[in-house]
Scaffold this motif. Structure first.
Motif, PDB file in Angstrom:
ATOM      1  N   CYS A 118      -3.312   3.474  -0.663  1.00 46.44           N
ATOM      2  CA  CYS A 118      -3.510   3.864   0.726  1.00 46.44           C
ATOM      3  C   CYS A 118      -3.315   2.633   1.623  1.00 46.44           C
ATOM      4  O   CYS A 118      -3.540   1.497   1.215  1.00 46.44           O
ATOM      5  N   ASN A 170       0.847   3.939   1.904  1.00 47.72           N
ATOM      6  CA  ASN A 170       0.989   4.943   2.959  1.00 47.72           C
ATOM      7  C   ASN A 170      -0.370   5.576   3.218  1.00 47.72           C
ATOM      8  O   ASN A 170      -1.334   5.301   2.486  1.00 47.72           O
ATOM      9  N   PRO A 185       5.349  11.846  -2.238  1.00 46.69           N
ATOM     10  CA  PRO A 185       6.113  12.984  -1.723  1.00 46.69           C
ATOM     11  C   PRO A 185       6.891  13.661  -2.843  1.00 46.69           C
ATOM     12  O   PRO A 185       7.085  13.073  -3.911  1.00 46.69           O
ATOM     13  N   ALA A 242      11.108  17.193   1.997  1.00 47.38           N
ATOM     14  CA  ALA A 242      10.340  16.824   3.190  1.00 47.38           C
ATOM     15  C   ALA A 242      11.052  15.762   4.037  1.00 47.38           C
ATOM     16  O   ALA A 242      10.460  15.188   4.943  1.00 47.38           O
ATOM     17  N   HIS A 253      11.853   9.627   2.840  1.00 44.62           N
ATOM     18  CA  HIS A 253      10.578   9.152   2.335  1.00 44.62           C
ATOM     19  C   HIS A 253      10.693   7.800   1.678  1.00 44.62           C
ATOM     20  O   HIS A 253      11.272   7.658   0.598  1.00 44.62           O
ATOM     21  N   THR A 300       8.364   6.189   0.329  1.00 44.42           N
ATOM     22  CA  THR A 300       7.600   6.148  -0.922  1.00 44.42           C
ATOM     23  C   THR A 300       8.422   6.698  -2.080  1.00 44.42           C
ATOM     24  O   THR A 300       8.419   6.134  -3.181  1.00 44.42           O
ATOM     25  N   ASN A 353       4.430  13.664  12.434  1.00 44.70           N
ATOM     26  CA  ASN A 353       4.751  13.142  11.109  1.00 44.70           C
ATOM     27  C   ASN A 353       3.492  13.010  10.256  1.00 44.70           C
ATOM     28  O   ASN A 353       3.520  13.299   9.052  1.00 44.70           O
ATOM     29  N   LEU A 354       2.422  12.595  10.877  1.00 50.48           N
ATOM     30  CA  LEU A 354       1.157  12.444  10.149  1.00 50.48           C
ATOM     31  C   LEU A 354       0.665  13.796   9.657  1.00 50.48           C
ATOM     32  O   LEU A 354       0.237  13.939   8.507  1.00 50.48           O
ATOM     33  N   TRP A 358       2.678  14.823   6.743  1.00 52.46           N
ATOM     34  CA  TRP A 358       2.410  13.944   5.595  1.00 52.46           C
ATOM     35  C   TRP A 358       1.104  14.317   4.903  1.00 52.46           C
ATOM     36  O   TRP A 358       1.000  14.345   3.673  1.00 52.46           O
ATOM     37  N   GLU A 407      -0.214  17.021   4.450  1.00 51.59           N
ATOM     38  CA  GLU A 407      -0.113  18.217   3.618  1.00 51.59           C
ATOM     39  C   GLU A 407       0.034  17.871   2.133  1.00 51.59           C
ATOM     40  O   GLU A 407      -0.240  18.689   1.258  1.00 51.59           O
ATOM     41  N   LEU A 408       0.484  16.653   1.866  1.00 52.80           N
ATOM     42  CA  LEU A 408       0.644  16.225   0.470  1.00 52.80           C
ATOM     43  C   LEU A 408      -0.699  16.071  -0.241  1.00 52.80           C
ATOM     44  O   LEU A 408      -0.749  15.877  -1.449  1.00 52.80           O
ATOM     45  N   GLN A 413      -1.500  13.473  -6.941  1.00 49.90           N
ATOM     46  CA  GLN A 413      -0.319  12.617  -6.796  1.00 49.90           C
ATOM     47  C   GLN A 413       0.251  12.244  -8.162  1.00 49.90           C
ATOM     48  O   GLN A 413       1.467  12.145  -8.330  1.00 49.90           O
TER      49      GLN A 413
END
Ligand SMILES: [Zn+2]
Length: 229
Positions: free
Chosen positions: A41, A64, A70, A76, A79, A81, A121-122, A125, A127-128, A155
């Motif tokens: 994070c 992130n 992602p 999406a 990305h 990441t 965008n946040l 994001w 939603e992941l 994740q």
């Protein structure tokens, strides 16, 4: 007002860098060979180098909001990441992937509330981490803690959708580690897939190698891998 940042940059160059000069020279001449991809994070209180006692050249680091992964299919959009995961796997050939969430995570808390309308965008994001949310109206500290931990496991599962991750996990050349860092205790709790729970590092027998420990015979992720507690 003095520019504090320029002072810090000069101090690094003059005072700190000389101690690392030879090490960085080697890392430039020989290239980087980090063994670990660390997905953490962005929270400023999570300091991967402090936690792991590592330094230059050790961690391939991507951070992130929420330490989220992602989807591999690119559905999406752009990305960074996802790109970092592919680079770490295909070019750097890392041997470990750590996903590190933490206590008091603002990203996880935001899953229980509203995000500002301008934060398009946040909102997308976050939603992941949606699947990790527990069915309560007002999350207390314990629910937030559990949600943070469930999000880490989520994740790890999504990482397994990356073909280059799955192949190497199944070949036992890559291990996945789910970590939850408790800021106020200074302790990482590592995900133990055998018991479906997070265990403080002080009591854990391993660094949270998940279902894919080297030599483990497990070949796939339990579809119910997100802990139900
Ligand atoms: Zn966070």
């Amino acid at each position: 007002m003095p520019d504090e940042l320029i002072e810090r940059l000069r101090r690094f160059h003059d005072d700190a860098f000389p101690r690392y000069r030879a090490q960085f020279r080697t890392l430039v001449d020989e290239g980087q060979r980090p063994t670990t991809l660390f997905i953490g994070c962005s929270d400023s209180r999570l300091v991967p180098y402090l936690l792991t006692g590592t330094g230059p050249g050790d961690l391939f680091l991507v951070r992130n909001v929420g330490a989220f992964v992602p989807p591999y299919d690119g559905s999406a959009g752009y990305h960074g990441t996802a790109a970092a995961i592919e680079f770490a796997m295909l070019s750097l050939q890392v041997q470990r992937i750590v996903v590190c969430g933490h206590s008091h995570c603002g990203g996880i808390r935001a899953l229980y509330g509203e995000t500002p309308a301008a934060a398009r965008n946040l909102a997308a994001w976050l939603e992941l981490g949606r699947e990790a949310v527990l069915p309560v109206a007002e999350p207390g500290p314990e629910v937030l803690r559990r949600t943070e931990q469930r999000a880490v496991v989520l994740q790890l599962e999504r990482l397994m959708d990356y073909p280059m991750v799955r192949e190497r996990v199944e070949a036992h050349t890559l291990s996945l580690h789910g970590w939850h860092y408790v800021i106020e205790d200074g302790e990482v709790h590592v995900f133990d897939v055998q018991h479906g729970q997070f265990v403080p590092a002080s009591r854990s027998e391993h660094a949270g190698t998940g279902p894919y420990a080297m030599g483990d015979t497990a070949t796939g992720l339990d579809p119910s891998g997100v802990p139900a507690w």
